[in-house]
Design a protein around this motif. Sequence first.
Motif, PDB file in Angstrom:
ATOM      1  N   TYR A  51       0.824  -1.205   0.000  1.00 35.50           N
ATOM      2  CA  TYR A  51       0.000   0.000   0.000  1.00 35.50           C
ATOM      3  C   TYR A  51       0.860   1.257   0.000  1.00 35.50           C
ATOM      4  N   GLY A  52       0.516   2.177  -0.918  1.00 33.92           N
ATOM      5  CA  GLY A  52       1.146   3.497  -0.943  1.00 33.92           C
ATOM      6  C   GLY A  52       0.062   4.553  -1.065  1.00 33.92           C
ATOM      7  N   ALA A  53      -0.291   5.206   0.041  1.00 34.73           N
ATOM      8  CA  ALA A  53      -1.440   6.120   0.051  1.00 34.73           C
ATOM      9  C   ALA A  53      -1.058   7.570  -0.232  1.00 34.73           C
ATOM     10  N   ASP A  54       0.067   7.790  -0.867  1.00 38.60           N
ATOM     11  CA  ASP A  54       0.577   9.135  -1.151  1.00 38.60           C
ATOM     12  C   ASP A  54      -0.302   9.878  -2.164  1.00 38.60           C
ATOM     13  N   ARG A  55      -0.679  11.129  -1.851  1.00 41.65           N
ATOM     14  CA  ARG A  55      -1.510  11.926  -2.758  1.00 41.65           C
ATOM     15  C   ARG A  55      -0.693  12.760  -3.740  1.00 41.65           C
ATOM     16  N   PHE A  56       0.623  12.811  -3.563  1.00 44.94           N
ATOM     17  CA  PHE A  56       1.433  13.739  -4.351  1.00 44.94           C
ATOM     18  C   PHE A  56       1.343  13.495  -5.859  1.00 44.94           C
ATOM     19  N   SER A  57       1.132  12.235  -6.266  1.00 48.94           N
ATOM     20  CA  SER A  57       1.105  11.951  -7.699  1.00 48.94           C
ATOM     21  C   SER A  57      -0.070  12.627  -8.393  1.00 48.94           C
ATOM     22  N   GLN A  58      -1.134  12.988  -7.627  1.00 51.32           N
ATOM     23  CA  GLN A  58      -2.275  13.663  -8.243  1.00 51.32           C
ATOM     24  C   GLN A  58      -2.020  15.158  -8.424  1.00 51.32           C
ATOM     25  N   PHE A  59      -1.062  15.700  -7.671  1.00 53.85           N
ATOM     26  CA  PHE A  59      -0.864  17.150  -7.669  1.00 53.85           C
ATOM     27  C   PHE A  59       0.569  17.504  -8.065  1.00 53.85           C
ATOM     28  N   PRO A  60       0.828  17.679  -9.364  1.00 54.78           N
ATOM     29  CA  PRO A  60       2.186  18.026  -9.807  1.00 54.78           C
ATOM     30  C   PRO A  60       2.702  19.288  -9.125  1.00 54.78           C
TER      31      PRO A  60
ATOM     32  N   ASP B 271       1.530  22.678  -2.616  1.00 56.17           N
ATOM     33  CA  ASP B 271       1.739  23.740  -1.650  1.00 56.17           C
ATOM     34  C   ASP B 271       1.331  23.215  -0.280  1.00 56.17           C
ATOM     35  N   ALA B 272       1.171  24.112   0.662  1.00 60.25           N
ATOM     36  CA  ALA B 272       0.892  23.695   2.033  1.00 60.25           C
ATOM     37  C   ALA B 272      -0.445  22.979   2.169  1.00 60.25           C
ATOM     38  N   SER B 273      -1.337  23.118   1.176  1.00 59.10           N
ATOM     39  CA  SER B 273      -2.651  22.479   1.264  1.00 59.10           C
ATOM     40  C   SER B 273      -2.612  21.011   0.845  1.00 59.10           C
ATOM     41  N   VAL B 274      -1.486  20.555   0.297  1.00 52.93           N
ATOM     42  CA  VAL B 274      -1.373  19.172  -0.163  1.00 52.93           C
ATOM     43  C   VAL B 274      -0.468  18.391   0.785  1.00 52.93           C
ATOM     44  N   ASN B 275      -1.050  17.458   1.512  1.00 52.83           N
ATOM     45  CA  ASN B 275      -0.279  16.557   2.374  1.00 52.83           C
ATOM     46  C   ASN B 275      -0.263  15.173   1.749  1.00 52.83           C
ATOM     47  N   SER B 276       0.795  14.427   1.988  1.00 55.95           N
ATOM     48  CA  SER B 276       0.904  13.101   1.365  1.00 55.95           C
ATOM     49  C   SER B 276      -0.089  12.102   1.961  1.00 55.95           C
ATOM     50  N   LYS B 277      -0.357  12.196   3.272  1.00 59.38           N
ATOM     51  CA  LYS B 277      -1.324  11.352   3.972  1.00 59.38           C
ATOM     52  C   LYS B 277      -1.030   9.851   3.829  1.00 59.38           C
ATOM     53  N   CYS B 278       0.229   9.505   3.793  1.00 56.93           N
ATOM     54  CA  CYS B 278       0.591   8.091   3.638  1.00 56.93           C
ATOM     55  C   CYS B 278       0.145   7.219   4.808  1.00 56.93           C
ATOM     56  N   ASP B 279       0.132   7.796   6.022  1.00 55.82           N
ATOM     57  CA  ASP B 279      -0.085   6.950   7.195  1.00 55.82           C
ATOM     58  C   ASP B 279      -1.525   6.498   7.359  1.00 55.82           C
TER      59      ASP B 279
ATOM     60  N   PHE C 259      -3.408   7.001  -6.314  1.00 50.11           N
ATOM     61  CA  PHE C 259      -3.740   7.574  -7.621  1.00 50.11           C
ATOM     62  C   PHE C 259      -2.798   6.957  -8.638  1.00 50.11           C
ATOM     63  N   SER C 260      -3.297   6.637  -9.827  1.00 50.27           N
ATOM     64  CA  SER C 260      -2.467   5.985 -10.835  1.00 50.27           C
ATOM     65  C   SER C 260      -2.003   6.969 -11.892  1.00 50.27           C
ATOM     66  N   GLY C 261      -0.733   7.296 -11.836  1.00 52.13           N
ATOM     67  CA  GLY C 261      -0.103   8.107 -12.863  1.00 52.13           C
ATOM     68  C   GLY C 261       1.025   7.309 -13.503  1.00 52.13           C
ATOM     69  N   ARG C 262       1.824   7.991 -14.280  1.00 50.89           N
ATOM     70  CA  ARG C 262       2.924   7.308 -14.981  1.00 50.89           C
ATOM     71  C   ARG C 262       3.891   6.652 -14.016  1.00 50.89           C
ATOM     72  N   MET C 263       4.226   7.346 -12.911  1.00 52.95           N
ATOM     73  CA  MET C 263       5.231   6.806 -11.998  1.00 52.95           C
ATOM     74  C   MET C 263       4.707   5.620 -11.184  1.00 52.95           C
ATOM     75  N   GLU C 264       3.385   5.508 -11.032  1.00 50.89           N
ATOM     76  CA  GLU C 264       2.832   4.347 -10.333  1.00 50.89           C
ATOM     77  C   GLU C 264       3.038   3.082 -11.176  1.00 50.89           C
TER      78      GLU C 264
END
Length: 423
Positions: free
Chosen positions: A21-30, A33-41, A117-122
């Motif tokens: 499991y990788g719950a990171d949100r960063f791949s959705q938001f190229p 800023d401070a409003s985007v947290n990875s939220k992996c945990d 989120f499924s992007g190229r790097m996923e």
Amino acid sequence: MYEFQSLRKCISNNDNELMIYGADRFSQFPRRDASVNSKCDRVLPVARPDDVVVLRGKLDSEYHKWLRSHGLGSDHIVEYDAYSGEMSLSELIVNDPEPVKKIIRQIGKKPVYVPWFSGRMETEAAKVLGADLFGATETATLKYNDKSAFKTVCQELGIAVVEGTSFEMHPEDNENCTDLENIINGYLSTCETVIIRGTLGEAGMSLYKTKGHDISEIYHEIAASGERSVIIEPFLNVFSSPNDQWAISRDRNINSLGMRDQICERGMVHVGTLKEANASADTLNCITKTSAKIVTNMAEFGYRGIVGIDYIVSDDGIFPVENNARFNGSSYVSMIVDNIEESFSPIPFWKFMKIRTEACSFLELTERIEPVLYDGKKLNSVFPFSCDTLPLSGDFAVILLAENMAEIFNIEESLKEMVIKSF
């Protein structure tokens, strides 16, 4: 035609497969800023003992200890100790896959990479790990996750949508702001309020309402956010905002995961979710039929993974407004509740909500909310998760577990009193 089963089984029904499991949100938001947290945990309580959880940062040992004391979570944790926003979790894995591959070798099962989120790097991360991907190609993800593209898909399928206009942001063009203003004023001639939605943002990001007096300020705020495209629509009188979740498995089976009721502040910013949608049978039937048409189209296009379609039920009709073609926040909640039910007992009612207290450690939080904290024995209780920002801002999320809706209300009031007292 459509199956009904748990999300876990939609991801994998094979005991010889290893969930990563990788719950990171960063791949959705190229642009972050401070409003985007990875939220992996937030995926820690989703995991079962033989799963793997990959974190961008460090594991909160107190939270992990608390989970394991209740038979939840896994000890197979990979920490990349990365706190900058330069790389997404999948990029970290591609850059240094060995920590994850070491656990894969130790366990000896076929890995399945399960990203937010499924992007190229996923796709690249799954490949470098020798894993199957529970997800889609970037092309398929963006076709449905992008709000403007999704409206086009609905129109092609003959599904009614809220009238609106897509608008491209070009801050370098001095006339661009005037063009936006003209479109908004056109809608304001027939409605009281207009909503402007970024095609990428979620959970209140790039989301604005206007009555026409602050368009210039909104334009500059959108431009500063880096959003390149927005949708302009009349703001309707909304009664409810159901979210209909589905999953398309790796072998193309379409599974209904159930419908939830979303709780939105100011009629637009999602702040919580209830276990079941509170709507008439006709409304539920209309939504289910619409979703089935959309999800079938997605499966035929090649999309695999979670689908969460947001609807509005309004004076003007029932409309799909957003397709979260990725894991949804309540997807993880459903999996956590499934895990609790396996080790505890059935949970008749639950509510997911975001909440804030004074910044503190997880141990301090448990002391603050001890009377209502989940203990594996009492049903009417609070289960904290997504606590990675707790020490920084005091933000975290909870699942309220209860025997009925009256208890949900009582627990929520008690919890708010406990955390507000801490300020």
